[in-house]
Design an enzyme around this catalytic site. Sequence first.
Site, PDB file in Angstrom:
ATOM      1  N   THR A   1     -90.857   9.322   6.503  1.00 48.64           N
ATOM      2  CA  THR A   1     -90.948   8.622   5.218  1.00 48.64           C
ATOM      3  C   THR A   1     -92.420   8.347   4.899  1.00 48.64           C
ATOM      4  OG1 THR A   1     -88.818   7.621   5.659  1.00 48.64           O
ATOM      5  CG2 THR A   1     -90.162   6.572   3.964  1.00 48.64           C
TER       6      THR A   1
ATOM      7  N   CYS B   1     -86.396   0.643   9.326  1.00 46.05           N
ATOM      8  CA  CYS B   1     -86.722   1.301   8.046  1.00 46.05           C
ATOM      9  C   CYS B   1     -86.941   0.345   6.889  1.00 46.05           C
ATOM     10  CB  CYS B   1     -85.617   2.290   7.697  1.00 46.05           C
ATOM     11  SG  CYS B   1     -85.349   3.494   9.002  1.00 46.05           S
TER      12      CYS B   1
ATOM     13  N   LYS C   1     -90.040  -2.119   6.888  1.00 44.85           N
ATOM     14  CA  LYS C   1     -91.270  -1.319   6.837  1.00 44.85           C
ATOM     15  C   LYS C   1     -91.418  -0.636   5.480  1.00 44.85           C
ATOM     16  CE  LYS C   1     -90.862   3.086   8.681  1.00 44.85           C
ATOM     17  NZ  LYS C   1     -91.316   3.994   7.639  1.00 44.85           N
TER      18      LYS C   1
ATOM     19  N   ARG D   1     -85.543  -3.158  16.779  1.00 42.54           N
ATOM     20  CA  ARG D   1     -86.667  -3.299  15.851  1.00 42.54           C
ATOM     21  C   ARG D   1     -86.242  -4.161  14.658  1.00 42.54           C
ATOM     22  NH1 ARG D   1     -88.426   2.882  15.423  1.00 42.54           N
ATOM     23  NH2 ARG D   1     -86.208   3.126  15.849  1.00 42.54           N
TER      24      ARG D   1
HETATM   25  C1  UGA Z   1     -81.366   2.826   6.512  1.00 48.42           C
HETATM   26  C2  UGA Z   1     -80.684   3.562   5.341  1.00 48.42           C
HETATM   27  O1  UGA Z   1     -79.376   3.049   5.148  1.00 48.42           O
HETATM   28  C3  UGA Z   1     -80.619   5.067   5.578  1.00 48.42           C
HETATM   29  O2  UGA Z   1     -80.076   5.727   4.455  1.00 48.42           O
HETATM   30  C4  UGA Z   1     -82.044   5.583   5.841  1.00 48.42           C
HETATM   31  O3  UGA Z   1     -82.037   6.974   6.146  1.00 48.42           O
HETATM   32  C5  UGA Z   1     -82.634   4.831   7.010  1.00 48.42           C
HETATM   33  O4  UGA Z   1     -82.653   3.403   6.719  1.00 48.42           O
HETATM   34  C6  UGA Z   1     -84.035   5.337   7.229  1.00 48.42           C
HETATM   35  O5  UGA Z   1     -84.872   5.186   6.330  1.00 48.42           O
HETATM   36  O6  UGA Z   1     -84.274   6.019   8.232  1.00 48.42           O
HETATM   37  P1  UGA Z   1     -80.559   1.947   8.913  1.00 48.42           P
HETATM   38  O7  UGA Z   1     -81.866   1.227   8.974  1.00 48.42           O
HETATM   39  O8  UGA Z   1     -80.093   2.725  10.086  1.00 48.42           O
HETATM   40  O9  UGA Z   1     -80.542   2.977   7.655  1.00 48.42           O
HETATM   41  O10 UGA Z   1     -79.459   0.825   8.685  1.00 48.42           O
HETATM   42  P2  UGA Z   1     -78.491   0.271   7.545  1.00 48.42           P
HETATM   43  O11 UGA Z   1     -77.110   0.423   8.020  1.00 48.42           O
HETATM   44  O12 UGA Z   1     -78.811   0.782   6.208  1.00 48.42           O
HETATM   45  O13 UGA Z   1     -78.838  -1.294   7.619  1.00 48.42           O
HETATM   46  C7  UGA Z   1     -80.136  -1.808   7.317  1.00 48.42           C
HETATM   47  C8  UGA Z   1     -80.117  -3.325   7.359  1.00 48.42           C
HETATM   48  O14 UGA Z   1     -79.395  -3.860   6.251  1.00 48.42           O
HETATM   49  C9  UGA Z   1     -79.439  -3.916   8.602  1.00 48.42           C
HETATM   50  O15 UGA Z   1     -80.172  -5.029   9.009  1.00 48.42           O
HETATM   51  C10 UGA Z   1     -78.056  -4.323   8.116  1.00 48.42           C
HETATM   52  O16 UGA Z   1     -77.488  -5.365   8.853  1.00 48.42           O
HETATM   53  C11 UGA Z   1     -78.402  -4.773   6.699  1.00 48.42           C
HETATM   54  N1  UGA Z   1     -77.240  -4.708   5.774  1.00 48.42           N
HETATM   55  C12 UGA Z   1     -76.675  -3.505   5.476  1.00 48.42           C
HETATM   56  C13 UGA Z   1     -76.754  -5.866   5.189  1.00 48.42           C
HETATM   57  O17 UGA Z   1     -77.260  -6.990   5.439  1.00 48.42           O
HETATM   58  N2  UGA Z   1     -75.706  -5.780   4.303  1.00 48.42           N
HETATM   59  C14 UGA Z   1     -75.134  -4.595   3.982  1.00 48.42           C
HETATM   60  O18 UGA Z   1     -74.205  -4.582   3.160  1.00 48.42           O
HETATM   61  C15 UGA Z   1     -75.630  -3.432   4.587  1.00 48.42           C
END
Ligand code: UGA
Length: 428
Positions: free
Chosen positions: A121, A258, A261, A325
């Site tokens: 990214t 992700c 950051k 992280r």
């Molecule tokens: C995120 C994106 O969802 C991916 O599409 C992207 O490819 C990735 O970052 C990246 O840039 O590599 P990820 O960090 O694995 O993926 O996790 P998510 O499941 O999206 O959750 C991110 C954060 O949001 C977590 O802390 C989760 O608990 C929080 N979250 C998620 C909420 O508080 N509420 C929600 O409804 C969904």
Amino acid sequence: MNVTVIGTGFVGVVTAGIFAKFDNKVYALDVIDEKIKSLSQGRVPFFEPKLEELVKEGLARKTLQFTTSYEQAIKDADVIMISVGTPSAADGTADLKYLKSAAKSLAPFLKPQTIVAIKSTVPPGTNQIIREIIEKETKQTFYLVSLPEFLKEGSAVDDTLHPDRVVIGANEPQVIDKLLKLHEPLGGMRIVVSPESAQMAKYASNAYLAQRITFINQISNLCEKNGANVNEVIKVMGADQRIGSHYWYPGLGYGGSCFPKDVKELAMYSLSIDEGDGLFVKLDQMNEARIPKLLKKYEDRIDSFEGKTVGILGLSFKPNTDDMREAPSLKVIPILQQKGAIIKAYDPKANTIAKALLPDVSIVDSLDEAVRGVDVVMLLVEWPEFVNKKAAFFKEKMKGSFFIDTRNQYSKQEFETAGLTYISIGQP
Ligand code: UGA
């Protein structure tokens, strides 16, 4: 095709494994010898469902090889995908040092017409910087494109096999054709755009999702003051097809490697092009402020944390990963300790990592141990092992009666009937 993936983090190992599965000849390269040794023996150095099987399959079929040698990995490569980390520098900008170093190292071994794809990214404009670095080291012709990745940790393999979309950020028709062919076995729609649009879209997607979470967290704050229930609010809002009810549940703010950051980087990037007065700085500030603010609220509810034993459930940043992280636990636990609480904590997968990151915390080996005899339970991560339990399970083991559910996973009625004081997010 001969595919080389540089960087063996989540994205790198999954990408290498998937392309190897579809009979490409894949090299995955990393400069960390230890990681390559472990991966070469089929051991993935982090927990990600289905990944170890994928790696073992590639190794057994000899379509996947791990190496630290740029010469070996690059000289025959048709497509090189760079998926090294782009952490935030101290000022919040994307630190491109690993990307620049990979570009410099790969350049001398390029064969003509190789496609060099940036999967990391990065802000739009990065391709020009990388192009200049490679051109300094080689006279070969090469194509520089952007292939952003949208997989989520915890479901990375399935997300890669069945993505919503495959985004190809490239300008040259023959390059686009080749990349479309390479991605043929994967699901999802194909979207071909310029490299700049692809890179902008990646930041925009992550910032949009982060904004969505921040928005509903803010609505939860209002609900906590006016008697509304955020779950009901989401139900009503979600029925509007323009809004939808997915990816919308409140909590302690967004974490992981992700969103925090990428929002910071987007804020700094905006500033660098004189657009810094927008949404992104505020988004980051609100997310940073969320945990201290909620903990103050909880402290008021339970009177004081001083001398109380708190059982923390979940240490990773979300379920199905051992990644810590920007995990809520890393912020919550030190604040609770400062407030005089005695912590017992447990995570189904992240205990080993947690012991290194939180050396002065009692990390216990089971859910039972984490809740037995405690005054307060605080659920931080919605691991199935926790959310499948009934109120009676906790009531029977706890000494006190406060159950703080930061992920809105249980029924208030059930917990209160069992004699527990149930504190959740955005619910009366
Ligand atoms: C995120 C994106 O969802 C991916 O599409 C992207 O490819 C990735 O970052 C990246 O840039 O590599 P990820 O960090 O694995 O993926 O996790 P998510 O499941 O999206 O959750 C991110 C954060 O949001 C977590 O802390 C989760 O608990 C929080 N979250 C998620 C909420 O508080 N509420 C929600 O409804 C969904």
